[in-house]
Design an enzyme around this catalytic site. Structure first.
Site, PDB file in Angstrom:
ATOM      1  N   PRO A  68      40.116  39.847  80.010  1.00  0.00           N
ATOM      2  CG  PRO A  68      39.793  38.862  77.904  1.00  0.00           C
ATOM      3  CD  PRO A  68      39.888  38.535  79.382  1.00  0.00           C
TER       4      PRO A  68
ATOM      5  NE  ARG B  19      39.998  54.865  77.478  1.00  0.00           N
ATOM      6  CZ  ARG B  19      41.047  54.969  76.697  1.00  0.00           C
ATOM      7  NH1 ARG B  19      40.942  55.505  75.504  1.00  0.00           N
ATOM      8  NH2 ARG B  19      42.216  54.512  77.094  1.00  0.00           N
TER       9      ARG B  19
ATOM     10  CE1 TYR C 277      42.536  56.220  82.980  1.00  0.00           C
ATOM     11  CE2 TYR C 277      40.942  56.162  81.188  1.00  0.00           C
ATOM     12  CZ  TYR C 277      41.329  55.788  82.456  1.00  0.00           C
ATOM     13  OH  TYR C 277      40.512  54.973  83.188  1.00  0.00           O
TER      14      TYR C 277
ATOM     15  CB  CYS D  65      31.453  74.686  81.906  1.00  0.00           C
ATOM     16  SG  CYS D  65      29.899  75.094  81.137  1.00  0.00           S
TER      17      CYS D  65
ATOM     18  CE1 TYR E 235      37.593  49.869  81.720  1.00  0.00           C
ATOM     19  CE2 TYR E 235      38.803  49.445  79.699  1.00  0.00           C
ATOM     20  CZ  TYR E 235      38.428  49.065  80.961  1.00  0.00           C
ATOM     21  OH  TYR E 235      38.878  47.875  81.473  1.00  0.00           O
TER      22      TYR E 235
HETATM   23  C1  LIG Z   1      39.921  46.693  84.538  1.00  0.00           C
HETATM   24  C2  LIG Z   1      40.254  45.293  84.889  1.00  0.00           C
HETATM   25  C3  LIG Z   1      40.402  44.338  83.878  1.00  0.00           C
HETATM   26  C4  LIG Z   1      40.278  44.645  82.407  1.00  0.00           C
HETATM   27  O1  LIG Z   1      41.295  45.426  81.913  1.00  0.00           O
HETATM   28  P1  LIG Z   1      41.413  45.680  80.320  1.00  0.00           P
HETATM   29  O2  LIG Z   1      42.563  46.569  80.186  1.00  0.00           O
HETATM   30  O3  LIG Z   1      40.151  46.303  79.866  1.00  0.00           O
HETATM   31  O4  LIG Z   1      41.644  44.347  79.683  1.00  0.00           O
HETATM   32  C5  LIG Z   1      40.658  43.041  84.270  1.00  0.00           C
HETATM   33  N1  LIG Z   1      40.777  42.690  85.582  1.00  0.00           N
HETATM   34  C6  LIG Z   1      40.647  43.581  86.577  1.00  0.00           C
HETATM   35  C7  LIG Z   1      40.777  43.144  87.980  1.00  0.00           C
HETATM   36  C8  LIG Z   1      40.391  44.918  86.265  1.00  0.00           C
HETATM   37  O5  LIG Z   1      40.280  45.810  87.252  1.00  0.00           O
END
Ligand SMILES: *Cc1c(COP(=O)(O)O)cnc(C)c1O
Length: 411
Positions: free
Chosen positions: A273, A311, A315, A341, A370
């Site tokens: 996580p 972000r 996204y 810009c 992030y």
């Molecule tokens: C980005 C990533 C995560 C973490 O994802 P979250 O959405 O921040 O929990 C875990 N494992 C791998 C391989 C990733 O690339």
């Protein structure tokens, strides 16, 4: 108003733990990231208890937030780390992580990065290319290291994630290996005498709101694992969701945990996580520079931008925006935009905010994941300071960059 156990209004001032945010930015300036360590620890403990029935090891995904104080606090709390580059391994080690507590993932690890990981003795490598297996086997042989623990990353061909850019588990994604290739490698493991193929890995995306996608991916992974008794560990990846909007409810991790527990009995379980541990523990404070009314819109131009927080531009992500000083009364629809810009440099569209004045400060909430890790120097902007709050104490963990910093690498 209470956003979470660490971030709330008290006497109409936005506070983080015991500290008035205005008093921090008066000294540190804006824009600035501020993180609450108590909230990070609490989020980590919540996941740890939820996944305790699986005896799961939690590897915090360093790409969500690589701040050394944050990594140190998580390491002290018992977290391992999920790293996707040599640089992230370096950060985790410098923060005091034990090498065995690191898993090294990524779709394009260089040979030099693999050598760095193996020499330092990382716990696992999550492999997703056949070519990297050759590198790993070679490097381990060269160093006379013990067999390297490798978890093959399965691409389960399941589509999930809050945005196409956050979906990593569908068949057309660059991530992982097909089931066919995974079977071929596991059936011919003897080709790689210096690798112990003891695990399988998956990570199907980020901000996964439905446990069902994870479970159907897991089903495919387990159907494969059952044929190979050498598989003793399953890494389920990350992707646990967080609430970005006021009033939004996300499923607590407990249901996913009990579903996983029913299926993963007998395996060592790893999780990765990121967002769920740090996102709601952080905010980005910005100051209003100017107001303008144009094309029927009220614009508030602030001193944070897509360079500090990409972000929304990348996204279409939503971050709530809260004034540091709360006022009663009417609100106006406001476009909160940055100075960069690019038309994409919008931090919040059509936000109902109290009438703002130049000099007022606002916080972008749920910005602990992030945010800073994706910050850039675009427009020759200096990356912001990072401040840590721990109860009633706070300190600058990373200073704001200077003009000299911008030239540091040029001759
Ligand atoms: C980005 C990533 C995560 C973490 O994802 P979250 O959405 O921040 O929990 C875990 N494992 C791998 C391989 C990733 O690339």
């Amino acid at each position: 108003m209470v956003f979470n156990t660490s971030i709330r209004y008290a006497d109409d001032e936005l506070r983080i733990d015991e500290v008035d945010i205005e008093s921090i930015v008066r000294e540190v300036g804006t824009p600035a990231y501020i993180y609450s360590l108590p909230r990070i620890r609490e989020n980590f403990q919540r996941l740890r208890s939820a996944f305790a029935p699986l005896n799961a090891r939690l590897h915090f995904s360093v790409k969500a937030n690589g701040n050394l104080d944050v990594l140190r606090a998580l390491s002290d709390a018992g977290a391992g780390f999920d790293c996707v580059s040599g640089g992230e391994i370096y950060r985790a080690l410098r923060a005091g992580a034990a090498a065995e507590a690191i898993v090294f993932a990524g779709v394009g690890k260089t040979r030099a990065e693999l050598a760095y990981a193996i020499t330092n003795g990382v716990g696992w490598i999550n492999a997703e290319n056949i070519g990297e297996l050759d590198h790993i086997d070679d490097i381990a042989a060269e160093r006379g290291a013990k067999p390297v623990l490798v978890a093959l990353r399965l691409n389960p061909e399941v589509t999930a994630g809050a945005h196409p850019y956050m979906a990593t588990g569908h068949g057309a994604a660059k991530f992982g290996l097909t089931a066919e290739v995974v079977r071929d490698v596991l059936s011919n493991g003897a080709r790689y005498p210096n690798i112990d193929f003891a695990g399988l890995h998956m990570h199907i995306g980020s901000q996964l709101s439905e446990a069902s996608a994870t479970l159907s991916a897991l089903e495919k992974l387990l159907a494969l694992a059952i044929d190979y008794p050498q598989i003793r560990a399953i890494n389920v990846g990350g992707g646990l969701p967080v609430a970005y909007r006021f009033g939004e409810k996300v499923a607590p991790p407990d249901r996913l945990a009990s579903e996983l527990a029913r299926r993963l009995d007998g395996y060592d379980v790893l999780l990765e996580p990121g967002r769920a541990i740090v996102a709601d523990a952080g905010l980005l404070v910005a100051k209003v520079l100017y107001l303008k009314r144009q094309a029927g819109h009220n614009f508030a131009i602030v001193d944070a931008s897509m360079a500090e927080m990409i972000r929304p531009a990348l996204y279409g992500a939503h971050h709530e925006i809260a004034p540091l000083r709360r006022t009663e009364g009417e609100t106006v629809s406001t476009q909160v935009v940055g100075p960069v810009c690019e038309s994409a440099d919008v931090l919040g569209r059509d936000r109902q905010l109290p009438p703002l004045e130049p000099g007022d400060k606002v916080a972008l909430l749920t910005a602990g994941a992030y945010g800073m890790t994706m910050a850039s120097n675009y427009n020759a902007r200096r990356r912001p300071a990072e401040v840590i709050v721990d109860g009633d104490r706070w300190w600058v963990s990373r200073r704001r960059e200077t003009f000299e910093d911008l030239l540091k690498f040029e001759r």
